[in-house]
Scaffold this motif. Structure first.
Motif, mmCIF file in Angstrom:
data_model
loop_
_atom_site.group_PDB
_atom_site.id
_atom_site.type_symbol
_atom_site.label_atom_id
_atom_site.label_comp_id
_atom_site.label_asym_id
_atom_site.label_seq_id
_atom_site.Cartn_x
_atom_site.Cartn_y
_atom_site.Cartn_z
ATOM 1 N N UNK A 72 0.832 -1.206 0.000
ATOM 2 C CA UNK A 72 0.000 0.000 0.000
ATOM 3 C C UNK A 72 0.863 1.252 0.000
ATOM 4 N N UNK A 73 0.183 2.402 -0.052
ATOM 5 C CA UNK A 73 0.852 3.702 -0.061
ATOM 6 C C UNK A 73 1.208 4.123 1.359
ATOM 7 N N UNK A 78 -11.676 -1.678 -0.085
ATOM 8 C CA UNK A 78 -12.326 -0.376 -0.191
ATOM 9 C C UNK A 78 -11.307 0.733 -0.423
ATOM 10 N N UNK A 79 -10.036 0.462 -0.142
ATOM 11 C CA UNK A 79 -8.953 1.416 -0.396
ATOM 12 C C UNK A 79 -8.201 1.028 -1.667
ATOM 13 N N UNK A 80 -8.946 0.660 -2.705
ATOM 14 C CA UNK A 80 -8.329 0.114 -3.921
ATOM 15 C C UNK A 80 -7.328 1.077 -4.549
ATOM 16 N N UNK A 81 -7.563 2.389 -4.448
ATOM 17 C CA UNK A 81 -6.642 3.354 -5.058
ATOM 18 C C UNK A 81 -5.297 3.400 -4.344
ATOM 19 N N UNK A 82 -5.244 2.952 -3.084
ATOM 20 C CA UNK A 82 -3.999 3.017 -2.324
ATOM 21 C C UNK A 82 -3.385 1.638 -2.077
ATOM 22 N N UNK A 130 3.073 2.437 -4.224
ATOM 23 C CA UNK A 130 2.612 1.488 -3.199
ATOM 24 C C UNK A 130 3.773 0.547 -2.858
ATOM 25 N N UNK A 131 4.705 1.093 -2.091
ATOM 26 C CA UNK A 131 5.959 0.382 -1.803
ATOM 27 C C UNK A 131 6.037 -0.096 -0.354
ATOM 28 N N UNK A 132 4.980 0.090 0.447
ATOM 29 C CA UNK A 132 4.964 -0.370 1.829
ATOM 30 C C UNK A 132 4.180 -1.670 1.938
ATOM 31 N N UNK A 133 4.525 -2.484 2.916
ATOM 32 C CA UNK A 133 3.874 -3.776 3.109
ATOM 33 C C UNK A 133 3.476 -3.927 4.579
ATOM 34 N N UNK A 134 2.212 -4.344 4.825
ATOM 35 C CA UNK A 134 1.718 -4.598 6.185
ATOM 36 C C UNK A 134 0.919 -5.882 6.179
ATOM 37 N N UNK A 135 0.962 -6.617 7.289
ATOM 38 C CA UNK A 135 0.137 -7.814 7.421
ATOM 39 C C UNK A 135 0.008 -8.145 8.889
ATOM 40 N N UNK A 167 3.782 -1.099 7.761
ATOM 41 C CA UNK A 167 4.488 -0.073 6.980
ATOM 42 C C UNK A 167 5.961 -0.444 6.745
ATOM 43 N N UNK A 168 6.202 -1.699 6.362
ATOM 44 C CA UNK A 168 7.566 -2.150 6.052
ATOM 45 C C UNK A 168 7.922 -1.672 4.649
ATOM 46 N N UNK A 169 8.976 -0.849 4.524
ATOM 47 C CA UNK A 169 9.343 -0.234 3.243
ATOM 48 C C UNK A 169 10.263 -1.173 2.468
#
Length: 787
Positions: free
Chosen positions: A228-229, A263-267, A300-305, A321-323
């Motif tokens: 995501x962004x 629902x945040x498809x743009x980000x 969209x270079x961040x990753x969260x889970x 928010x892992x870059x």
């Protein structure tokens, strides 16, 4: 003001009794306030080598701090030592604390009954009231980047002596982690896209975390996340859990959170999902760890889970928010991280199988601590480092598009990237030439069915042998406008279905879903019409009902409360899921039993404190409640009571009106022509406050008997005849030879208001040989006005 007076009195007290204990080295020309006077107090004659009764420590014993992160700071006294007062400060290294800029970070109060900020020295933390204590704790938020090393100091007040150490067990030094000269990256400068594979290795097992480890039903929920962004994140420390995060944290269901992400498809570029893992840990030779593939780009270079460890109140592990973008405008090749548990702030349980207890108001998301609660499976009275529960490995498996990293990747890594792409037939490029993947085909140069051509290109990334030329960076192909070719367009190529998610219900009927993704789109640019998601119903424990109460197995018996003689022991079990219909769980969760130890002789009874009163035995009205205490030690014949009962009064129970069954219908009040008949019922119990009102007690309906015959002349003239005249309201025809007593008086009304009934009777004096000669009864309504 009270703290200031207490401090001054304490100084005078110490100076009076221990003249050598405190020496203030104030300079007359310096006006630095109360903080400076505290910091310049030195111990003289009160310290001795190896003095470690008191200790200041930061949870986990880190050697450095992360700017902006929070740490738990604990001040401890080793038994049998204690302290009555204390002062705690955090200074930048080499500073004296005479100015506001000398202090580093910020303290946060945890236990308001024990700690507060000092009135005359706001950066410092001190006691609320002087009393014996062996432990206090506060939170300390590290200063921003570039603050350098920090010194945490504590002073101890014990009896008549103030101990203050510039080094040793009451001083902790922490230096900033990493290079603080580089500002944090605000934007990603990488080019193209990168594809990654995330692999999750669960490390939560009975061997590593033995305390209270749940041997049954331990598992990891389905992993859910996204690339995501920077402007959106599914979850983060210090924030509040969304409803989707709460459902993952408490129920292990990813459905709502996935809906929030989409629902945040743009980000969001990719939704990251893996299936659940039952049990939580297995050797890798028995089952491969769950994994998922996802992509990132410059925006969209961040990753969260996150994924839930179950059973638990609301505990999870994950990254936020892992870059994956590097400062050199490239993409991270491999990242590995140890995962520690965190609390979603939505449930207040402290053990793996604590009953559901919503946190109201909701708390912020925070990491779990080794000092959170003595019953916690992670509790450590010394506050040691938390062992990891899982490990995640993120590996780059492919890149697409032009790359612009300023520091080239290793050649081997580039070859590995290209190896992910299938080598085209007829590509005779030398092996010493390393190319990027081909770009998509351009639009056809012809907009009609005349022949045109389209182009694609690739970038030469490395030329391993300068003497060998590297041809073909562009490629052309004949084409026509869409719809002109007779050949079938290429079809969508789909991945295999990812395993089904966990059922959304823990009892009864629920929903589950699975997903697949498009591996290759049609070359003609058409959209794929195949479904990428499926949902279906699922059932868990088909025999459970809305009133079912699911509990765990009984735990082991606690040790006997007595070391000799008669004692008590107890065991517990937890409510895993309360009834879905909101009713109370009827299953017992606490069991108490007697236990007999060797005879104590004449030892006195030693009893534990009374427990809290239990709940009232009724939900309204007057009930009973109980409380217990344990026999810790003493003779078996200890006469002290171990259980007490008491009445408990709750709001009065509502009482509904109760009525009897309907009586039989009365005889028609006319012997000929049209009349009416009645029936009634009695009020057996009047309604109470909040109860339902009484229904009607009298019903009336019409009745019709044979037509009345015309009176004869004799009857009209009052002559004798076969029927006796009657002066009553209704004319009853009495057969000849039937002698009747006069009507009795009306009985009292059955109700004072709201509609009652009255009755009267005419009895036969002497039976006659006439079948219709029998007793008569009349009924009428009374007191019909409403109550």
């Amino acid at each position: 003001m009270e703290i200031y007076v207490y401090a001054l009195l304490l100084q005078c007290f110490v100076c009076s009794f221990v003249p050598t204990a405190i020496a203030f080295s104030e300079e007359p020309s310096r006006s630095d306030g109360f903080c400076g006077r505290i910091l310049r107090a030195q111990t003289q004659g009160t310290r001795r080598d190896g003095y470690h009764e008191f200790r200041l420590r930061v949870e986990g014993d880190p050697e450095s701090y992360q700017p902006g992160s929070s740490y738990r700071v604990v001040l401890l006294a080793s038994s049998p030592a204690y302290f009555r007062g204390f002062t705690l400060i955090a200074l930048k290294e080499g500073r004296e604390g005479t100015a506001a800029g000398h202090y580093a970070g910020q303290f946060q109060i945890i236990e308001e009954e024990d700690t507060q900020f000092m009135t005359n020295c706001p950066p410092a933390v001190t006691e609320t009231t002087p009393r014996r204590r062996t432990r206090i704790q506060v939170l300390w938020t590290a200063p921003p980047a570039g603050s350098g090393c920090v010194i945490l100091k504590a002073s101890i007040v014990q009896k008549r002596v103030i101990y203050f150490q510039d080094e040793g067990s009451l001083t902790v030094q922490l230096c900033e982690k990493g290079d603080a000269t580089l500002p944090p990256a605000l934007e990603c400068c990488a080019c193209g896209t990168a594809k990654y594979r995330l692999t999750f290795f669960g490390n939560w097992s009975e061997k590593i975390h033995p305390k209270d480890f749940p041997r049954r039903a331990n598992h990891w929920s389905a992993l859910i996340g996204a690339s995501h962004t920077a402007g959106y994140t599914p979850w983060e420390y210090g924030g509040y859990a969304s409803e989707g995060v709460r459902q993952v944290a408490e129920l292990g269901s990813p459905i709502k959170m996935e809906e929030e992400i989409r629902q945040k498809a743009d980000e969001v570029l990719t939704v990251i999902k893996t299936k659940a893992q039952w049990p939580a840990w297995q050797p890798l030779n028995l089952r491969a760890p769950p994994s998922a593939e996802f992509s990132v780009d410059r925006v969209r270079h961040l990753m969260s889970f996150l994924t839930m460890l179950g059973p638990s109140p609301d505990w999870n592990v994950g990254l936020t928010k892992e870059d994956l973008c590097t400062p050199e405008c490239g993409w991270v090749q491999r990242m590995e991280a140890e995962l520690l548990p965190w609390d979603a702030g939505t449930d207040s349980g402290v053990t793996y199988e604590s009953p559901n207890k919503p946190t109201v108001p909701q708390d912020r998301i925070r990491p779990l601590s080794r000092l959170d609660h003595p019953q916690s499976p992670f509790y450590d009275p010394l506050g040691g480092a938390m062992p990891s529960l899982a490990r995640v490995v993120v590996e780059r498996i492919a890149r697409k598009g032009e790359q612009c990293n300023t520091v080239p990747d290793l050649v081997d890594d580039i070859v590995a990237d290209i190896g992910q792409q299938e080598q085209e037939k007829g590509d005779d490029a030398p092996e010493t030439c390393i190319y990027s993947a081909w770009s998509p085909w351009s639009a056809c140069s012809s907009a009609t069915c005349d022949k045109g051509r389209r182009m694609r290109q690739r970038m030469l990334k490395a030329q391993l042998d300068p003497t060998v030329a590297c041809p073909r960076t562009q490629d052309f192909q004949p084409c026509m406008a869409p719809g002109c070719s007779l050949e079938e367009p290429s079809a969508c190529m789909m991945s295999e279905w990812i395993g089904w998610s966990a059922c959304s219900a823990s009892c009864g009927m629920g929903m589950r879903s699975r997903e697949r993704y498009v591996q290759q789109y049609p070359e003609d640019g058409a959209l794929c019409q195949l479904h990428t998601e499926e949902t279906e119903k699922c059932q868990v424990n088909a025999e459970c009902s809305p009133s079912s109460c699911i509990v765990t197995e009984w735990g082991e018996w606690d040790p006997c409360s007595a070391t000799c003689g008669l004692g008590m022991r107890r065991r517990e079990r937890m409510v895993k899921m309360p009834p879905l219909d909101g009713s109370m769980c009827k299953a017992e969760v606490l069991e108490v039993d007697k236990c007999m130890m060797p005879d104590c002789g004449a030892a006195p009874c030693m009893l534990s404190p009374w427990s809290d009163w239990g709940g009232c035995s009724v939900s309204c009205g007057v009930g009973m409640r109980t409380r217990q205490r344990m026999l810790k030690s003493g003779p078996a014949s200890c006469s002290e009571e171990l259980e007490q009962s008491d009445k408990c009064m709750l709001p009065e129970c509502p009482v509904d009106c109760m009525v009897s069954e309907w009586s039989e219908w009365s005889e028609c009040n006319k012997s000929c022509g049209k009349g009416h008949t009645l029936r009634s019922r009695m009020v057996k119990l009047e309604p109470g406050p909040g109860g339902s009102a009484c229904p009607e007690t009298v019903q009336r309906k019409k009745c019709k008997v044979r037509k009345c015959r015309a009176k004869t002349k004799e009857e009209r003239g009052g002559g004798g005849g076969g029927f006796s005249p009657t002066p009553l309201k209704h004319q009853w025809f009495i057969p000849t030879g039937c002698r009747m007593q006069p009507w009795t008086g009306w009985t009292g009304c059955t109700k004072s208001c709201g509609g009652g009934i009255q009755e009267r009777f005419m009895l036969v004096k002497k039976k006659a040989k006439v079948a219709s000669c029998k007793d008569r009864k009349e009924i009428r309504g009374c007191n019909v006005e409403p109550c």
